[in-house]
Design a protein around this motif. Structure first.
Motif, PDB file in Angstrom:
ATOM      1  N   TYR A  78      42.151   7.475   6.468  1.00 10.13           N
ATOM      2  CA  TYR A  78      42.647   7.955   5.183  1.00 10.13           C
ATOM      3  C   TYR A  78      43.724   9.024   5.423  1.00 10.13           C
ATOM      4  CZ  TYR A  78      43.025  10.672   0.967  1.00 10.13           C
ATOM      5  OH  TYR A  78      43.545  11.366  -0.092  1.00 10.13           O
ATOM      6  N   ALA A  79      44.865   8.865   4.764  1.00 11.39           N
ATOM      7  CA  ALA A  79      45.970   9.830   4.900  1.00 11.39           C
ATOM      8  C   ALA A  79      45.704  11.031   3.991  1.00 11.39           C
ATOM      9  CB  ALA A  79      47.306   9.168   4.547  1.00 11.39           C
ATOM     10  N   LEU A  80      45.246  12.111   4.590  1.00  8.56           N
ATOM     11  CA  LEU A  80      44.857  13.306   3.816  1.00  8.56           C
ATOM     12  C   LEU A  80      45.980  13.870   2.967  1.00  8.56           C
ATOM     13  CD1 LEU A  80      42.484  13.545   5.983  1.00  8.56           C
ATOM     14  CD2 LEU A  80      42.619  15.995   5.534  1.00  8.56           C
ATOM     15  N   LYS A  81      47.205  13.614   3.365  1.00  8.09           N
ATOM     16  CA  LYS A  81      48.288  14.244   2.623  1.00  8.09           C
ATOM     17  C   LYS A  81      48.366  13.762   1.174  1.00  8.09           C
ATOM     18  CE  LYS A  81      52.615  11.726   3.591  1.00  8.09           C
ATOM     19  NZ  LYS A  81      52.351  10.563   4.479  1.00  8.09           N
ATOM     20  N   ALA A  82      47.783  12.606   0.873  1.00  4.77           N
ATOM     21  CA  ALA A  82      47.809  12.113  -0.503  1.00  4.77           C
ATOM     22  C   ALA A  82      46.930  12.957  -1.425  1.00  4.77           C
ATOM     23  CB  ALA A  82      47.361  10.649  -0.553  1.00  4.77           C
TER      24      ALA A  82
ATOM     25  N   ALA B  67      40.608   9.747   9.805  1.00  4.57           N
ATOM     26  CA  ALA B  67      41.552  10.574   9.058  1.00  4.57           C
ATOM     27  C   ALA B  67      42.927  10.508   9.704  1.00  4.57           C
ATOM     28  CB  ALA B  67      41.066  12.014   9.018  1.00  4.57           C
ATOM     29  N   ASP B  68      43.959  10.465   8.848  1.00  6.51           N
ATOM     30  CA  ASP B  68      45.347  10.525   9.305  1.00  6.51           C
ATOM     31  C   ASP B  68      45.891  11.856   8.815  1.00  6.51           C
ATOM     32  OD1 ASP B  68      48.073  10.048   9.868  1.00  6.51           O
ATOM     33  OD2 ASP B  68      48.360   9.089   7.922  1.00  6.51           O
ATOM     34  N   CYS B  69      46.248  12.735   9.746  1.00  4.97           N
ATOM     35  CA  CYS B  69      46.674  14.087   9.389  1.00  4.97           C
ATOM     36  C   CYS B  69      48.127  14.309   9.780  1.00  4.97           C
ATOM     37  CB  CYS B  69      45.806  15.110  10.116  1.00  4.97           C
ATOM     38  SG  CYS B  69      44.060  14.953   9.693  1.00  4.97           S
TER      39      CYS B  69
ATOM     40  N   LEU C  71      50.829   1.905  19.762  1.00  6.25           N
ATOM     41  CA  LEU C  71      52.077   1.898  19.004  1.00  6.25           C
ATOM     42  C   LEU C  71      51.751   2.196  17.557  1.00  6.25           C
ATOM     43  CD1 LEU C  71      53.686  -1.375  20.429  1.00  6.25           C
ATOM     44  CD2 LEU C  71      53.993   0.987  21.231  1.00  6.25           C
ATOM     45  N   HIS C  72      52.662   2.894  16.918  1.00  5.69           N
ATOM     46  CA  HIS C  72      52.452   3.286  15.527  1.00  5.69           C
ATOM     47  C   HIS C  72      53.672   2.930  14.696  1.00  5.69           C
ATOM     48  CE1 HIS C  72      52.585   6.665  12.393  1.00  5.69           C
ATOM     49  NE2 HIS C  72      51.612   5.891  12.021  1.00  5.69           N
ATOM     50  N   PHE C  73      53.410   2.464  13.496  1.00  2.53           N
ATOM     51  CA  PHE C  73      54.478   2.083  12.563  1.00  2.53           C
ATOM     52  C   PHE C  73      54.100   2.581  11.177  1.00  2.53           C
ATOM     53  CE2 PHE C  73      53.983  -1.004  15.903  1.00  2.53           C
ATOM     54  CZ  PHE C  73      55.275  -1.236  16.347  1.00  2.53           C
ATOM     55  N   HIS C  74      55.094   2.975  10.403  1.00  2.00           N
ATOM     56  CA  HIS C  74      54.838   3.310   8.989  1.00  2.00           C
ATOM     57  C   HIS C  74      56.180   3.162   8.298  1.00  2.00           C
ATOM     58  CE1 HIS C  74      53.307   5.204   5.385  1.00  2.00           C
ATOM     59  NE2 HIS C  74      54.301   6.069   5.417  1.00  2.00           N
ATOM     60  N   ILE C  75      56.296   2.187   7.403  1.00  2.00           N
ATOM     61  CA  ILE C  75      57.638   1.844   6.906  1.00  2.00           C
ATOM     62  C   ILE C  75      57.989   2.489   5.572  1.00  2.00           C
ATOM     63  CG2 ILE C  75      57.900  -0.286   8.208  1.00  2.00           C
ATOM     64  CD1 ILE C  75      57.029  -1.848   5.701  1.00  2.00           C
ATOM     65  N   GLY C  76      57.047   3.184   4.955  1.00  2.00           N
ATOM     66  CA  GLY C  76      57.387   3.821   3.684  1.00  2.00           C
ATOM     67  C   GLY C  76      56.183   3.856   2.774  1.00  2.00           C
ATOM     68  N   SER C  77      56.427   4.201   1.530  1.00  2.00           N
ATOM     69  CA  SER C  77      55.320   4.391   0.603  1.00  2.00           C
ATOM     70  C   SER C  77      55.594   3.669  -0.713  1.00  2.00           C
ATOM     71  CB  SER C  77      55.140   5.884   0.349  1.00  2.00           C
ATOM     72  OG  SER C  77      53.847   6.170  -0.088  1.00  2.00           O
ATOM     73  N   GLN C  78      54.540   3.436  -1.488  1.00  2.00           N
ATOM     74  CA  GLN C  78      54.641   2.747  -2.782  1.00  2.00           C
ATOM     75  C   GLN C  78      55.385   1.417  -2.615  1.00  2.00           C
ATOM     76  OE1 GLN C  78      52.967   2.917  -5.311  1.00  2.00           O
ATOM     77  NE2 GLN C  78      54.065   1.684  -6.753  1.00  2.00           N
TER      78      GLN C  78
ATOM     79  N   GLY D  68      50.574   3.070   6.519  1.00  2.00           N
ATOM     80  CA  GLY D  68      50.087   2.841   5.152  1.00  2.00           C
ATOM     81  C   GLY D  68      51.206   2.336   4.280  1.00  2.00           C
ATOM     82  N   GLY D  69      51.238   2.805   3.048  1.00  2.00           N
ATOM     83  CA  GLY D  69      52.368   2.495   2.182  1.00  2.00           C
ATOM     84  C   GLY D  69      52.099   1.506   1.073  1.00  2.00           C
ATOM     85  N   LEU D  70      50.884   0.950   1.035  1.00  2.00           N
ATOM     86  CA  LEU D  70      50.597  -0.031  -0.019  1.00  2.00           C
ATOM     87  C   LEU D  70      50.714   0.641  -1.395  1.00  2.00           C
ATOM     88  CD1 LEU D  70      49.639  -2.844  -0.893  1.00  2.00           C
ATOM     89  CD2 LEU D  70      47.289  -2.092  -0.478  1.00  2.00           C
TER      90      LEU D  70
ATOM     91  N   PHE E   3      44.965   1.225  10.305  1.00  2.00           N
ATOM     92  CA  PHE E   3      45.783   1.454   9.110  1.00  2.00           C
ATOM     93  C   PHE E   3      45.646   2.907   8.694  1.00  2.00           C
ATOM     94  CE2 PHE E   3      44.914  -3.040   8.985  1.00  2.00           C
ATOM     95  CZ  PHE E   3      46.117  -3.592   8.582  1.00  2.00           C
ATOM     96  N   GLU E   4      46.656   3.383   7.961  1.00  2.00           N
ATOM     97  CA  GLU E   4      46.607   4.737   7.409  1.00  2.00           C
ATOM     98  C   GLU E   4      46.900   4.629   5.918  1.00  2.00           C
ATOM     99  OE1 GLU E   4      48.634   6.819  11.342  1.00  2.00           O
ATOM    100  OE2 GLU E   4      49.878   6.225   9.655  1.00  2.00           O
ATOM    101  N   LEU E   5      45.863   4.502   5.124  1.00  2.00           N
ATOM    102  CA  LEU E   5      46.067   4.320   3.691  1.00  2.00           C
ATOM    103  C   LEU E   5      45.872   5.636   2.954  1.00  2.00           C
ATOM    104  CD1 LEU E   5      44.106   0.960   3.233  1.00  2.00           C
ATOM    105  CD2 LEU E   5      46.538   1.299   3.711  1.00  2.00           C
ATOM    106  N   GLY E   6      46.798   5.932   2.062  1.00  2.37           N
ATOM    107  CA  GLY E   6      46.695   7.159   1.282  1.00  2.37           C
ATOM    108  C   GLY E   6      46.666   6.840  -0.200  1.00  2.37           C
ATOM    109  N   ARG E   7      47.864   6.657  -0.745  1.00  2.00           N
ATOM    110  CA  ARG E   7      48.026   6.462  -2.183  1.00  2.00           C
ATOM    111  C   ARG E   7      47.083   5.406  -2.780  1.00  2.00           C
ATOM    112  NH1 ARG E   7      52.982   7.256  -4.756  1.00  2.00           N
ATOM    113  NH2 ARG E   7      53.904   7.191  -2.682  1.00  2.00           N
ATOM    114  N   CYS E   8      47.010   4.239  -2.133  1.00  2.00           N
ATOM    115  CA  CYS E   8      46.267   3.138  -2.759  1.00  2.00           C
ATOM    116  C   CYS E   8      44.767   3.415  -2.824  1.00  2.00           C
ATOM    117  CB  CYS E   8      46.552   1.824  -2.023  1.00  2.00           C
ATOM    118  SG  CYS E   8      46.013   1.864  -0.304  1.00  2.00           S
TER     119      CYS E   8
ATOM    120  N   ALA F 168      47.195  10.698  -6.257  1.00  2.00           N
ATOM    121  CA  ALA F 168      47.879  10.792  -4.965  1.00  2.00           C
ATOM    122  C   ALA F 168      49.181  11.554  -5.141  1.00  2.00           C
ATOM    123  CB  ALA F 168      48.172   9.400  -4.409  1.00  2.00           C
ATOM    124  N   TYR F 169      49.472  12.477  -4.229  1.00  2.38           N
ATOM    125  CA  TYR F 169      50.705  13.252  -4.252  1.00  2.38           C
ATOM    126  C   TYR F 169      50.872  14.000  -5.577  1.00  2.38           C
ATOM    127  CZ  TYR F 169      51.208  10.220  -0.253  1.00  2.38           C
ATOM    128  OH  TYR F 169      50.960   9.555   0.916  1.00  2.38           O
ATOM    129  N   GLY F 170      49.751  14.402  -6.155  1.00  2.00           N
ATOM    130  CA  GLY F 170      49.754  15.194  -7.377  1.00  2.00           C
ATOM    131  C   GLY F 170      49.429  16.634  -7.037  1.00  2.00           C
TER     132      GLY F 170
END
Ligand SMILES: *Cc1c(COP(=O)(O)O)cnc(C)c1O
Length: 384
Positions: A44-48, A65-67, A183-190, A225-227, A263-268, A364-366
């Motif tokens: 879980y991406a805590l930053k959300a 946790a993804d920090c 290897l790690h990838f994260h292409i964006g959010s929403q 993440g990014g879903l 996976f690193e899911l936050g918003r969803c 998320a991100y509020g």
């Protein structure tokens, strides 16, 4: 959708505040567990959202946790995430943060530059430790999302570009206190369209093969993440179609059986369970529109001002009283900035001072992006 009981509770409370629906959160988590193949490890991406009740609920599911900061690592440990389930990402990790992560023996650093690699190696060698790292690689996949939340393109500040990888592997050989494990990838959010995730899989397959050809069979592949979620219709789609999401990876990712997928899911996970609850302070008639001035503003929820983000706005009082009359309103906050606007020319039920307003999909991100500009009170949170 808000029950009358809940509205009665809101009416008694001082506004504004964030309200989190824990049942929806739990249902969302259950859907993820049902949809994700058991071999997938979710962080879980805590930053959300770093609310402690929310974190405890998520931790109970066994997620990691993804920090992105030392303090997030600290918070994750405080609420009981296992240190061996913590990944640490970010382009600008400070020495203090790296040392804290090393002291707590986290699972993995997601490294974004050669320079960072040098520093982690140096700090780990002082402590006589081996830091496990994954390289964050820019797959150059367009996420087709807002430019401020696209991260996987070559011109982004994030990640390592594929043409730099040869140099990276040469560097890594020199470092005794670094263990390259993934290897790690994260292409964006929403990201609402699943095609970018398919393209990501295809790129990951190539990059993984390249590493294997160089003699590196890396045990961990982290897809970030990014879903995206449905901001337009939060009740129609309160829980994302996680099965469709994971199916993309099931269908297109060609990894070896011993490679673990992360996976690193936050918003969803958290967006739909949260609403910003506010009261109407004043109605002001402009020339073309009416202004409904709320007691919450960009200090409490900055996404509309920062990314032109849309949030559905509901007048809970008007819904409960079944007011039929509609009018056009600009729904704005009290802050001295013109961008402090939650909705322009919104067709809205007739609205009065004291009405309770819910700004939806704000879990998320509020709260995490709220600030005290104008010396405003820190925004409170209610979980139920
Ligand atoms: C922000 C972030 C995430 C989570 O993104 P969501 O869009 O909230 O799912 C995951 N990984 C990294 C590296 C991030 O920066």
């Amino acid at each position: 959708m808000f029950e009358q009981n809940l509205l009665n509770t809101f009416n008694k409370l001082e506004t504004p505040f964030y309200y989190y629906d824990l049942n929806l959160l739990k249902n969302t988590l259950n859907q993820i567990i049902k949809a994700a193949p058991t071999k997938y490890k979710i962080h879980y991406a805590l930053k959300a959202n770093n609310n402690k009740t929310i974190l405890s609920t998520i931790k109970e599911t066994g997620f990691g946790a993804d920090c992105v900061s030392g303090n997030e690592i600290k918070r994750a440990i405080e609420v009981g995430f296992k240190t061996q389930d913590i990944v640490f990402a970010g382009v600008g990790k400070s020495d203090k943060e790296i040392n804290f992560a090393l002291d707590n023996n986290i699972f993995c650093f997601n490294v974004e530059s050669i320079h960072e690699l040098q520093v982690i190696n140096e700090l780990a060698s002082i402590k006589n430790k081996i830091a496990c790292i994954a390289l964050r690689i820019n797959p150059n996949v367009d996420a087709f999302t807002h430019k401020y939340i696209t991260t996987g393109l070559e011109e982004n500040k994030f990640g390592i570009n594929p043409y730099e990888l040869d140099a990276f592997l040469e560097e890594i050989k020199k470092y005794k206190n670094i263990d390259l494990i993934g290897l790690h990838f994260h292409i964006g959010s929403q990201i609402e369209d699943l095609n970018p995730f398919k393209n990501l899989c295809l790129r990951v397959n190539e990059i993984n093969k390249w590493f294997i050809s160089k003699g590196y069979l890396l045990p961990h592949i982290n897809l970030g993440g990014g879903l995206g979620i449905n901001y337009q219709e939060p009740d129609k789609e309160a829980i994302v179609d996680f099965k469709a999401y994971f199916d993309v990876f099931q269908n297109y990712l060609e990894l070896l059986p011993l490679q673990q997928i992360h996976f690193e899911l936050g918003r969803c996970i958290v967006a739909q369970c949260g609403s910003l609850i506010s009261r109407v302070l004043y109605i002001k008639n402009g020339t073309n529109t009416n202004f409904a001035i709320l007691d919450a503003g960009m200090t409490e929820l900055i996404r509309p001002a920062l990314y032109q983000a849309y949030h559905k706005i509901e007048n809970l009082t008007a819904i409960s009283l079944e007011r039929k009359q509609q009018s056009i309103y600009d729904i704005v906050g009290p802050i001295c900035e013109s961008s402090d606007c939650f909705g322009k020319a919104v067709i809205f039920p007739e609205t009065f001072r004291g009405d309770i307003i819910a700004i939806r999909s704000a879990g998320a991100y509020g709260k995490v992006m709220s600030n005290r500009y104008n010396l405003r009170d820190e925004i409170k949170e209610l979980t139920a």
